[in-house]
Design an enzyme around this catalytic site. Structure first.
Site, mmCIF file in Angstrom:
data_model
loop_
_atom_site.group_PDB
_atom_site.id
_atom_site.type_symbol
_atom_site.label_atom_id
_atom_site.label_comp_id
_atom_site.label_asym_id
_atom_site.label_seq_id
_atom_site.Cartn_x
_atom_site.Cartn_y
_atom_site.Cartn_z
ATOM 1 N N ASP A 156 36.091 -35.283 33.538
ATOM 2 C CA ASP A 156 35.574 -35.077 32.184
ATOM 3 C C ASP A 156 35.642 -36.358 31.371
ATOM 4 O O ASP A 156 36.433 -37.259 31.670
ATOM 5 C CB ASP A 156 36.445 -34.036 31.458
ATOM 6 C CG ASP A 156 36.097 -32.622 31.857
ATOM 7 O OD1 ASP A 156 35.158 -32.444 32.636
ATOM 8 O OD2 ASP A 156 36.788 -31.709 31.363
ATOM 9 N N LYS A 180 31.533 -33.313 29.453
ATOM 10 C CA LYS A 180 30.807 -32.523 28.465
ATOM 11 C C LYS A 180 31.355 -32.979 27.144
ATOM 12 O O LYS A 180 32.509 -32.830 26.850
ATOM 13 C CB LYS A 180 31.124 -31.041 28.630
ATOM 14 C CG LYS A 180 30.566 -30.467 29.891
ATOM 15 C CD LYS A 180 30.730 -28.972 29.874
ATOM 16 C CE LYS A 180 29.813 -28.316 30.866
ATOM 17 N NZ LYS A 180 28.420 -28.295 30.431
ATOM 18 N N MET A 224 38.567 -27.252 19.253
ATOM 19 C CA MET A 224 37.184 -27.506 18.825
ATOM 20 C C MET A 224 36.890 -26.957 17.427
ATOM 21 O O MET A 224 35.914 -26.235 17.228
ATOM 22 C CB MET A 224 36.207 -26.877 19.844
ATOM 23 C CG MET A 224 36.368 -27.444 21.242
ATOM 24 S SD MET A 224 35.373 -26.552 22.469
ATOM 25 C CE MET A 224 36.456 -25.209 22.896
HETATM 26 N N1 SAH Z 1 41.093 -27.755 28.598
HETATM 27 C C1 SAH Z 1 41.433 -28.503 27.404
HETATM 28 C C2 SAH Z 1 40.575 -28.101 26.213
HETATM 29 C C3 SAH Z 1 39.109 -28.456 26.360
HETATM 30 S S1 SAH Z 1 38.175 -28.056 24.941
HETATM 31 C C4 SAH Z 1 42.920 -28.310 27.096
HETATM 32 O O1 SAH Z 1 43.587 -27.478 27.712
HETATM 33 O O2 SAH Z 1 43.438 -29.053 26.259
HETATM 34 C C5 SAH Z 1 38.157 -29.622 24.088
HETATM 35 C C6 SAH Z 1 39.009 -29.505 22.840
HETATM 36 O O3 SAH Z 1 40.379 -29.718 23.172
HETATM 37 C C7 SAH Z 1 38.711 -30.562 21.784
HETATM 38 O O4 SAH Z 1 37.608 -30.232 20.989
HETATM 39 C C8 SAH Z 1 40.000 -30.516 20.986
HETATM 40 O O5 SAH Z 1 40.052 -29.384 20.154
HETATM 41 C C9 SAH Z 1 41.028 -30.312 22.081
HETATM 42 N N2 SAH Z 1 41.620 -31.599 22.519
HETATM 43 C C10 SAH Z 1 41.536 -32.169 23.731
HETATM 44 N N3 SAH Z 1 42.267 -33.316 23.781
HETATM 45 C C11 SAH Z 1 42.822 -33.465 22.559
HETATM 46 C C12 SAH Z 1 43.706 -34.426 21.971
HETATM 47 N N4 SAH Z 1 44.162 -35.489 22.658
HETATM 48 N N5 SAH Z 1 44.083 -34.244 20.687
HETATM 49 C C13 SAH Z 1 43.660 -33.185 19.974
HETATM 50 N N6 SAH Z 1 42.837 -32.246 20.477
HETATM 51 C C14 SAH Z 1 42.430 -32.366 21.754
#
Ligand code: SAH
Length: 262
Positions: A47, A69, A183
């Protein structure tokens, strides 16, 4: 790869797909199993949110296949990603599918796992540190405390492709439990309005944690009533986690002594 005194790492046989979480950003939050997978895989389908320093742990002859994505940019269709995983596995490659956070938390891991199962491909799922829990912990916001809550809600602020959220925000507001939203940024104002209409007071503590564990990490403490203005004023953007509820107001007690991430 082996670690003295640890259980041995599993074999990564040719033709298998490993669906692994890379954690929220900083590569030091990879699990040992994800590290082993990175060091072993022939092909790595990753990703956009996966840190390049994590990818640097791959074999020098491993093939990197970006399958990010990312909101606003053209990204491969889920069907095409599934196809790549299936084709590579059938070609006898050891395929690592590396996703941000945890693969089964708003990460479409299920779509990929079920496509692999339907195609008769063997796969393994390796959990990762999910950003909702990492971002809050690192900011000094506990997901639960004995005084405030015995439940916590993880919810998505929007659905990646299919338009507006179908989440019943009023019902979530009515639970009286902290909400940790992934998100949240593209529909922040709508979410706040819906939560207020669902009965949450303007004074309800709210915090945004942007880019947790990266160079760009920022934490904004606010209230539900002031959140939209504060986020605009401080230019908070994606990726970010929104926390709403009493726990979001607790970090100030820790701050003087809480050591920052870097
Ligand atoms: N599978 C991932 C989530 C994917 S959806 C998980 O378990 O974390 C993508 C969303 O994850 C982003 O829009 C944000 O809300 C969050 N996200 C991912 N990395 C982040 C980070 N380093 N800091 C804050 N939010 C994060």
């Amino acid at each position: 790869m082996s670690f003295p005194g640890f259980p041995p790492m599993p074999d990564f046989p040719a033709g298998e797909v490993w669906l692994a979480g890379a954690g929220p950003g900083d590569p030091r939050l990879l699990t040992l199993l994800a590290l082993h997978a990175l060091a072993t895989a022939d092909d790595i389908v990753h990703d956009a949110l996966v840190d390049s320093r994590a990818l640097d742990l791959r074999r020098s002859d491993a093939v990197l296949i970006p399958a990010g994505k990312r909101g606003g940019r053209p990204s491969p269709h889920q069907r095409d990603i599934n196809e790549i995983l299936i084709e590579r596995a059938r070609a006898g490659r050891r395929v690592l599918r590396l996703k941000g956070g945890d693969p089964f938390v708003f990460g479409r891991g299920w779509e990929e796992a079920s496509a692999l199962a339907a195609a008769g491909i063997r796969f393994r799922v390796i959990p990762g540190v999910t950003s909702g829990l990492a971002a809050t912990a690192l900011a000094g916001i506990p997901a639960t405390t004995r005084e405030t809550n015995h439940a916590v809600v993880l919810a998505a602020g929007h659905r990646a492709e299919d338009g507006p959220s179908t989440t019943d925000w009023a019902a979530l507001a009515g639970l009286g439990q902290p909400l940790i939203l992934y998100m949240p940024m593209s529909q922040l104002a709508d979410i706040v309005t819906a939560l207020r209409e669902g009965g949450l007071a303007a004074e309800t503590p709210a915090a945004l944690v942007q880019s947790a564990t990266t160079e760009d990490e920022r934490v904004l403490e606010s209230t539900l009533g002031a959140l939209v203005d504060d986020a605009r004023k401080h230019d908070i953007g994606s990726p970010a986690i929104l926390v709403v509820g009493a726990v979001a107001g607790l970090r100030s007690r820790l701050l003087p002594h809480l050591v920052g991430w870097r």
